[in-house]
Each structure stands twice: as C-alpha cells, then as structure tokens.
Design an enzyme around this catalytic site. Sequence first.
Site, PDB file in Angstrom:
ATOM      1  N   CYS A 146       0.042   5.312 -18.054  1.00  0.00           N
ATOM      2  CA  CYS A 146       0.874   4.265 -18.549  1.00  0.00           C
ATOM      3  C   CYS A 146       1.762   3.947 -16.973  1.00  0.00           C
ATOM      4  CB  CYS A 146       1.648   4.438 -19.542  1.00  0.00           C
ATOM      5  SG  CYS A 146       0.903   5.110 -20.983  1.00  0.00           S
ATOM      6  N   LYS A 160       6.601   5.349  10.018  1.00  0.00           N
ATOM      7  CA  LYS A 160       6.341   4.079   9.405  1.00  0.00           C
ATOM      8  C   LYS A 160       6.168   4.096   8.042  1.00  0.00           C
ATOM      9  CE  LYS A 160       1.611   4.507  10.771  1.00  0.00           C
ATOM     10  NZ  LYS A 160       0.230   3.952  11.829  1.00  0.00           N
ATOM     11  N   ARG A 181       1.594  10.471  19.651  1.00  0.00           N
ATOM     12  CA  ARG A 181       2.258   9.768  18.752  1.00  0.00           C
ATOM     13  C   ARG A 181       1.776  10.353  17.590  1.00  0.00           C
ATOM     14  NH1 ARG A 181      -0.338   5.953  21.310  1.00  0.00           N
ATOM     15  NH2 ARG A 181      -1.845   5.607  19.623  1.00  0.00           N
ATOM     16  N   HIS A 203      -5.057   3.518  21.269  1.00  0.00           N
ATOM     17  CA  HIS A 203      -4.988   4.065  19.775  1.00  0.00           C
ATOM     18  C   HIS A 203      -6.526   4.552  19.482  1.00  0.00           C
ATOM     19  CE1 HIS A 203      -3.675   5.540  15.986  1.00  0.00           C
ATOM     20  NE2 HIS A 203      -4.371   4.655  15.352  1.00  0.00           N
ATOM     21  N   ARG A 218      -8.520  -3.201  17.011  1.00  0.00           N
ATOM     22  CA  ARG A 218      -7.290  -3.636  16.467  1.00  0.00           C
ATOM     23  C   ARG A 218      -6.462  -4.363  17.209  1.00  0.00           C
ATOM     24  NH1 ARG A 218      -4.227   0.967  12.515  1.00  0.00           N
ATOM     25  NH2 ARG A 218      -3.280   1.282  14.565  1.00  0.00           N
ATOM     26  N   TYR A 277      -2.695   3.618 -24.329  1.00  0.00           N
ATOM     27  CA  TYR A 277      -3.437   2.202 -24.459  1.00  0.00           C
ATOM     28  C   TYR A 277      -4.854   2.301 -24.674  1.00  0.00           C
ATOM     29  CZ  TYR A 277       1.279   0.469 -22.924  1.00  0.00           C
ATOM     30  OH  TYR A 277       2.767   0.091 -22.487  1.00  0.00           O
ATOM     31  N   ASP A 312       4.970   4.321 -16.719  1.00  0.00           N
ATOM     32  CA  ASP A 312       5.956   5.250 -16.604  1.00  0.00           C
ATOM     33  C   ASP A 312       5.794   6.909 -17.102  1.00  0.00           C
ATOM     34  OD1 ASP A 312       7.591   3.082 -15.872  1.00  0.00           O
ATOM     35  OD2 ASP A 312       7.769   2.782 -18.124  1.00  0.00           O
TER      36      ASP A 312
HETATM   37  C1  LIG Z   1       0.061   5.042  12.377  1.00  0.00           C
HETATM   38  C2  LIG Z   1      -0.246   5.409  13.889  1.00  0.00           C
HETATM   39  C3  LIG Z   1      -0.278   6.489  14.550  1.00  0.00           C
HETATM   40  C4  LIG Z   1      -0.065   7.763  13.824  1.00  0.00           C
HETATM   41  O1  LIG Z   1      -1.515   8.252  13.451  1.00  0.00           O
HETATM   42  P1  LIG Z   1      -1.584   9.631  12.618  1.00  0.00           P
HETATM   43  O2  LIG Z   1      -3.021   9.632  12.392  1.00  0.00           O
HETATM   44  O3  LIG Z   1      -1.035   9.500  11.113  1.00  0.00           O
HETATM   45  O4  LIG Z   1      -1.175  10.713  13.527  1.00  0.00           O
HETATM   46  C5  LIG Z   1      -0.313   6.632  15.716  1.00  0.00           C
HETATM   47  N1  LIG Z   1      -0.274   5.388  16.473  1.00  0.00           N
HETATM   48  C6  LIG Z   1      -0.564   4.279  15.957  1.00  0.00           C
HETATM   49  C7  LIG Z   1      -0.399   2.913  16.842  1.00  0.00           C
HETATM   50  C8  LIG Z   1      -0.369   4.123  14.591  1.00  0.00           C
HETATM   51  O5  LIG Z   1      -0.514   2.863  14.094  1.00  0.00           O
END
Ligand SMILES: *Cc1c(COP(=O)(O)O)cnc(C)c1O
Length: 389
Positions: free
Chosen positions: A321, A48, A231, A174, A145, A275, A323
């Site tokens: 700045c 992502k 994951r 998660h 979440r 600036y 850039d």
């Molecule tokens: C972003 C995400 C992960 C990855 O987490 P890391 O800490 O980068 O390994 C895994 N599962 C879900 C649902 C996430 O949103």
Amino acid sequence: MQSPQTTNDLEPRASTGECRAEINLAAIRNNLRLISETSGKSVIAVIKANAYGHGALACAQAAIEAGCSGLAVARLSEALSLRYQGITAPILIFDRVPAKEVSWIIAQNLTVTVFDPAQVAEYASEIGNGRKLKVHVKVDTGMGRLGVESEQADTLVDAVTKQKVFDFEGIYSHFAKADETDAAPTDRQKNRFSALLNRLAVKGQLPHIIHLSNSAGALFHQQLERCTHVRAGIAMYGLNPSSETVLPTEFQPALCWKTELASIKTLYQGQQVSYGGRYQVSTPDLRVGVIMVGYADGFRRTTGNHVIMRGRMLPVIGTICMDQCMVDLSDCPDAQIGDEVTLIGHDGGLSLSADDLAKHWNTINYEVTCGISARVQRIFIEKQERKPQ
Ligand SMILES: *Cc1c(COP(=O)(O)O)cnc(C)c1O
C-alpha cells in the site's frame, strides 16, 4: 537497541520511530578517505539527489570534515539549498543552468558546467562588468551525454579563456563503462581526454582542476597523471558501483532503512490481505504483521519482497500500500508491536543490502537509495563499525 544520537536536516527532533533511514556519517568519512587514498587524488563529493537519498546537508558536512576539496550536485536548486543551509565549500553544478540565473550563481559563488558555444555566449552576455563566472568545461569522450565533443573542445576552451568574464577553473569528462570488467572502453575515453589535455598544455590552457573518474573510475582504473580530482558518488555511500566492481571490505554502507511493526492480527483460512485480495490465507490461521512502509516511502509495489525482524527473514504478503505493507509472521511468533523492521541493513545474522533490493526490483542500488522518499526521516549517527565478514 540503543537509540542513536540524532541530528536531522528535515526536522530538528529525534526519531519518531516510524519509517526512517539511519545514515552513519563515520562510514561516509571513512569511505571518502579510502577513495582519496586509493586514487591518489582529491575527492569532489557527489551529493546530488539528496546525496543519493542519504541527506545532502549532513553528507556535505561529512565530506568537508573528511577533507574533500569540493562538492558536486546536478541542479542549481540543489546547490542553492546547500548555500542557504550554510555550506560555503566550492559546489560544481553538472547540469545546464539558465543564463538568466548567472548573476545569482556568481553571488552564491557556485561553479557551472559549460559544454556548448551558444551557452558560453549566452552566459557572457549576462555577466556584469567586473564580475567573473567560475566554469568547468565538460567534454564528451564517449558517454554521449552532456559535453562538447573532444575534437571541438579546443575551440570551446578558446572561447572561454578569451573572455574576462569567465574564470576557467576546471575541465572534466565522464566515463560510461568504468564499472565494467572490460577496461578497453574506459581506456579509450582516457586516451581522448588525455590527448585533449596535452593539446591544452601546449597552449598553456590547462585549468587547475582536472577530473575524469567517477567512483568506479577512481577505484578500479589507473588515474591519468594530469587529473587532480575524482568525482565520487556511490562509493562514498559505501555502495558498489556495479556487481563487476565490488568495493573492498574496508568500505562501509552508510545507510540502514528501518521501520516498525504497527499491528499484529490473526487471519483465518480464506481471508484476504490488502488491496485486490491478491494474497489469500491458505493455512487454518496466519499471524499477519502490518509494518509502516509503503510505496510512498520508496518501497516498491512488487511481489516477493522480504524484511528482517528479530533476526528472521519474513516475506511481505499482499499488495504493498502507500503507507503500509503486511508480513507473514509465521517464523516470528515472538513479534511485538513496535519491533524494529529492517528493510536495508543487518539484524541478527541476516542482512539485506541496497544491492539485494535492487536485484529484486530489477534495477541498480543507486535507484534504490535515491528512491527512498522525502517522507522517510533521515537520522544521522556516528558508528565506527567493521563490516561483518
Ligand atoms: C553522478 C555523477 C558522478 C558520480 O558517479 P558515481 O558512479 O556515483 O561515483 C560523477 N560525475 C558525474 C558527471 C555524475 O553525473
């Protein structure tokens, strides 16, 4: 420095020598293999947010080459972009996707996440005859979440399994605190998930893909036996999940962030830089370098930044700045226009990591690399490298 072999998913040409991120795909494959070995599970590569700033397409390809069984993104647009670019591997979408997109999702062979009964009903009504939507049920075991509460997950799974329009492919949850030293909260989440899996097993409702661990969970905690996958995001890029969960030294950070010195000038006592004139020359004279990176590249507009040039750590002076920003060249009398400037990476004996920038910017390494903007050219390299001790 030898110029790297390049392939670029943004623009098909070699480095322009301007602000760029060099991504070592060999490091990414190496890190993914280490995650799989350590956890003993198949890896879903989390790509992502443009692969945490590392370039989604190239990282997807690297993950597939490394043997990952699937990819995950947050949004439908990210998944579609990968499909348009020829990625055919399974892609799981974490966020909610609108019901009206469902037939498109089926056509593109994507997998969605479901976490509430209304969503399941809505999707079911959109799916045409003879078609099937691949779904993973997301369970909230303590993250607070997305996810159905684990006590209500059985009902949601029933709703999914009793409708032919769904292919109930996976279930996941998660962790909120897998990157902390105290394992107790993570163990509580594991126990809730495990209890649910046991209930589903009794009813013959276990899907074939079961996943719980993020990077920290995969590397610093025992895996549930029933889990088939982890994951992994941050660790695949070679970055520490947190200061309490530091990756073993075999992991390699994949990203270097570089730019070049665009101009050198001498300013005299009392003259101001950038600036607002917030920096004033206090010595009789000062050699000032202008480097090609600014807040529009993701280099934060704060004071006290540093960069490395010719193996020396140089302070950034004056306001950053859009850039450019300016550096004090006092310690670098041999500086030449076109010199390489390191924002993240090694040069000589010195290094700056995403963690160093994160600490300075009062954030986490995730936000640092995600914040490297689209303008910054991604250059993909292959470099077998051991981390210097
Ligand atoms: C972003 C995400 C992960 C990855 O987490 P890391 O800490 O980068 O390994 C895994 N599962 C879900 C649902 C996430 O949103």
